[in-house]
Design a protein around this motif. Structure first.
Motif, mmCIF file in Angstrom:
data_model
loop_
_atom_site.group_PDB
_atom_site.id
_atom_site.type_symbol
_atom_site.label_atom_id
_atom_site.label_comp_id
_atom_site.label_asym_id
_atom_site.label_seq_id
_atom_site.Cartn_x
_atom_site.Cartn_y
_atom_site.Cartn_z
ATOM 1 N N GLY A 147 0.921 -1.257 -0.121
ATOM 2 C CA GLY A 147 -0.020 -0.069 0.096
ATOM 3 C C GLY A 147 0.845 1.317 0.062
ATOM 4 O O GLY A 147 0.506 2.516 0.104
ATOM 5 N N THR A 148 2.099 1.316 0.013
ATOM 6 C CA THR A 148 2.816 2.299 -0.123
ATOM 7 C C THR A 148 3.184 2.746 -1.526
ATOM 8 O O THR A 148 3.312 2.325 -2.312
ATOM 9 N N SER A 149 2.642 4.273 -1.756
ATOM 10 C CA SER A 149 2.948 4.631 -3.138
ATOM 11 C C SER A 149 4.402 4.750 -3.466
ATOM 12 O O SER A 149 5.268 5.079 -2.636
ATOM 13 N N LEU A 150 4.245 5.057 -5.032
ATOM 14 C CA LEU A 150 5.788 5.313 -5.439
ATOM 15 C C LEU A 150 5.693 6.590 -6.304
ATOM 16 O O LEU A 150 4.827 6.680 -7.199
ATOM 17 N N VAL A 151 6.763 7.229 -6.221
ATOM 18 C CA VAL A 151 6.739 8.553 -7.110
ATOM 19 C C VAL A 151 8.140 8.621 -7.672
ATOM 20 O O VAL A 151 9.106 8.609 -6.940
ATOM 21 N N PHE A 152 8.188 8.494 -9.019
ATOM 22 C CA PHE A 152 9.400 8.387 -9.671
ATOM 23 C C PHE A 152 9.453 9.867 -10.609
ATOM 24 O O PHE A 152 8.742 9.726 -11.652
ATOM 25 N N LEU A 153 10.388 10.832 -10.289
ATOM 26 C CA LEU A 153 10.249 12.283 -11.003
ATOM 27 C C LEU A 153 11.266 12.277 -12.140
ATOM 28 O O LEU A 153 11.285 13.347 -12.319
ATOM 29 N N SER A 154 12.109 11.160 -12.329
ATOM 30 C CA SER A 154 13.022 11.325 -13.444
ATOM 31 C C SER A 154 12.631 10.313 -14.466
ATOM 32 O O SER A 154 11.398 9.652 -14.406
ATOM 33 N N ALA A 155 13.477 10.333 -15.515
ATOM 34 C CA ALA A 155 13.253 9.181 -16.641
ATOM 35 C C ALA A 155 14.431 8.059 -16.496
ATOM 36 O O ALA A 155 15.549 8.201 -15.675
ATOM 37 N N ASN A 156 14.104 6.904 -17.210
ATOM 38 C CA ASN A 156 15.269 5.997 -17.286
ATOM 39 C C ASN A 156 15.671 5.317 -15.891
ATOM 40 O O ASN A 156 16.883 5.223 -15.587
ATOM 41 N N THR A 157 14.510 5.177 -15.167
ATOM 42 C CA THR A 157 14.719 4.311 -13.833
ATOM 43 C C THR A 157 14.879 2.964 -13.943
ATOM 44 O O THR A 157 14.174 2.460 -14.854
#
Length: 486
Positions: free
Chosen positions: A306-316
């Motif tokens: 239930g923990t949300s994930l925020v990826f603020l860049s690219a090529n992760t």
């Protein structure tokens, strides 16, 4: 090319300028009466830019890896309050140096706050780095200074600023983490930072997972680069990672608006020193390209919890890596990635049948040679609420560096709902039209997973000259919803 001719912009920084137009970003401790100028003669506010890197006038002089005026690294990337961190520093010629500790944050627009200044430290010339099969390590350097982190220091991203008596300066980044509960856990991508580290950029010795030098001092590409790099060495040039600015941009913005943040780095995630399920969301603020198997497993478990994930860049999460102990047995001091060389499995996550899209919702598509607009899609979605952005609106320069998109032939993660919030054409290096996309999905656990799909998202939050109020509000809409568990 002789050693004296090797300069920062001819090596790692230049080689990656096309993939990261934002780079290291503002350095608040360089602010003052000095003015910095770019190549056109324009004043640049508190930036470490190419002019500064080339030894341009204004402010303290930046140390380099040829003369090694002052260089250093920390014994570990992250410590908890009450723990100690050791600094290993070389100074040439030998002289005293000061050690100022700054914490990154908003601080009424200053960008950082000086926490302490240490008594002057006696500097020595440390031994030459040890090299084996292009792996460069400075584990043979003596300890120069020990910092006992007080219990009352706030957690966060810190930088030790080293300055010699004759005015040369270098940096050592580190993190103060804590296990206290918070809404959001910020994860600094120190594993990716080290993958790009070409220290020493001396035209002879240094190597990263991208580059090395030949006998004539020419910069070689990936096929001749290191497959293992060490954390026990300084960062090249002025001592800050190439991509550090993305994380600092987000931190300044998030702390300005009072988000409740805990801090850790990627090696903490790898080693299990943090429990992501204790947080409402995990924030990956910058270029986060290199992931170990334990990192991915832990993050997927957090999402499913239930923990949300925020990826603020690219090529992760593009390359799969392994971490191993140093020769002395210190854990997680060596980073290995075979790329496509040598025996064994390929090192791309998508080539081991675990594409990034199965976690992120989109995945890496390619480089963006010149910035392009981000084109808003599904503008009636709550992410774009109160941003003023309408359907098809173009946000200038927001597709830059590298871009992700949805791959229709690649499986999506399990989801209750999914939406693409940008669909942006850009031209690749061959002039062909490609597309960038921004993704959001809700996992069966209720967790939200957001991926910006561009390098320009974090700089749009708080980078002078790059701020976009629509991106600021969209990010706030996302984080507010995560913090409220909506």
């Amino acid at each position: 090319m002789g050693a004296a001719q090797i300069r920062r912009w001819e090596s790692g920084a230049l080689a990656h300028a096309v993939s990261d137009p934002f780079g290291q970003g503002p350095l608040p401790w360089l602010r003052g009466s000095e003015q910095y100028f770019d190549d056109t003669g324009q004043v640049v506010p508190w930036y470490a830019d190419e002019t500064y890197a080339r030894g341009g006038t204004g402010g303290p002089r930046s140390a380099d890896d040829v003369r090694r005026q002052i260089k250093g690294f920390a014994s570990s990337g992250a410590v908890a309050p009450g723990e100690a961190i050791d600094f290993h520093v070389t100074v040439n010629p030998p002289q005293e140096f000061s050690l100022d500790i700054y914490r990154i944050g908003h601080y009424a627009g200053e960008g950082a706050s000086k926490i302490i200044t240490s008594p002057r430290v006696s500097g020595i010339v440390q031994p030459a780095p040890l090299t084996a099969d292009r792996t460069v390590s400075c584990h043979n350097w003596w300890q120069s200074s020990r910092l006992q982190v007080p219990d009352y220091w706030p957690i966060g991203a810190y930088v030790a600023v080293l300055t010699t008596l004759d005015g040369y300066r270098s940096h050592i980044p580190f993190t103060v983490r804590d296990s206290h509960p918070a809404d959001l856990l910020l994860l600094l991508p120190d594993i990716t930072w080290q993958a790009y580290n070409l220290y020493p950029e001396d035209g002879h010795t240094g190597a990263s997972l991208y580059h090395a030098w030949d006998e004539e001092g020419r910069l070689l590409g990936e096929e001749d680069a290191a497959t293992t790099v060490s954390f026990e060495r300084p960062y090249a040039g002025a001592g800050l990672p190439l991509h550090v600015g993305h994380a600092y941009d987000f931190i300044r913005w998030a702390e300005r608006y009072g988000y409740d943040l805990a801090y850790a780095d990627a090696r903490d995630l790898h080693a299990g020193r943090v429990d992501p399920t204790r947080y409402r969301g995990l924030i990956f603020p910058g270029h986060d390209e290199y992931w170990s198997v334990p990192m991915r497993r832990t993050v997927e478990q957090a999402r499913d919890h239930g923990t949300s994930l925020v990826f603020l860049s690219a090529n992760t999460m593009y390359w799969q890596v392994e971490l191993s102990p140093s020769p002395s047995g210190e854990p997680d001091r060596l980073l290995s990635c075979r790329k496509r060389r040598g025996p064994g499995r390929p090192a791309l996550w998508r080539e081991v049948d675990r594409p990034e899209q199965q976690l992120l919702g989109i995945q890496y598509a390619g480089r963006v040679p010149e910035p392009h607009p981000l084109v808003v899609r599904n503008a009636d979605h709550w992410l774009w609420e109160a941003t003023g952005a309408g359907e098809g609106d173009e946000l200038p320069g927001l597709v830059a560096g590298e871009a992700d998109r949805y791959f229709p032939r690649t499986a999506l993660p399990e989801h209750e709902s999914r939406i693409l919030l940008a669909h942006s054409p850009y031209r690749d290096s061959e002039g062909a039209t490609r597309f960038q996309e921004t993704s959001l999905y809700r996992a069966p656990s209720g967790a939200l997973v957001f991926a910006s799909g561009t390098f320009a998202w974090s700089p749009a939050l708080d980078r002078p000259g790059h701020v976009d109020p629509r991106i600021q509000r969209a990010t706030a809409n996302l984080l507010d919803r995560i913090c409220k568990r909506d």
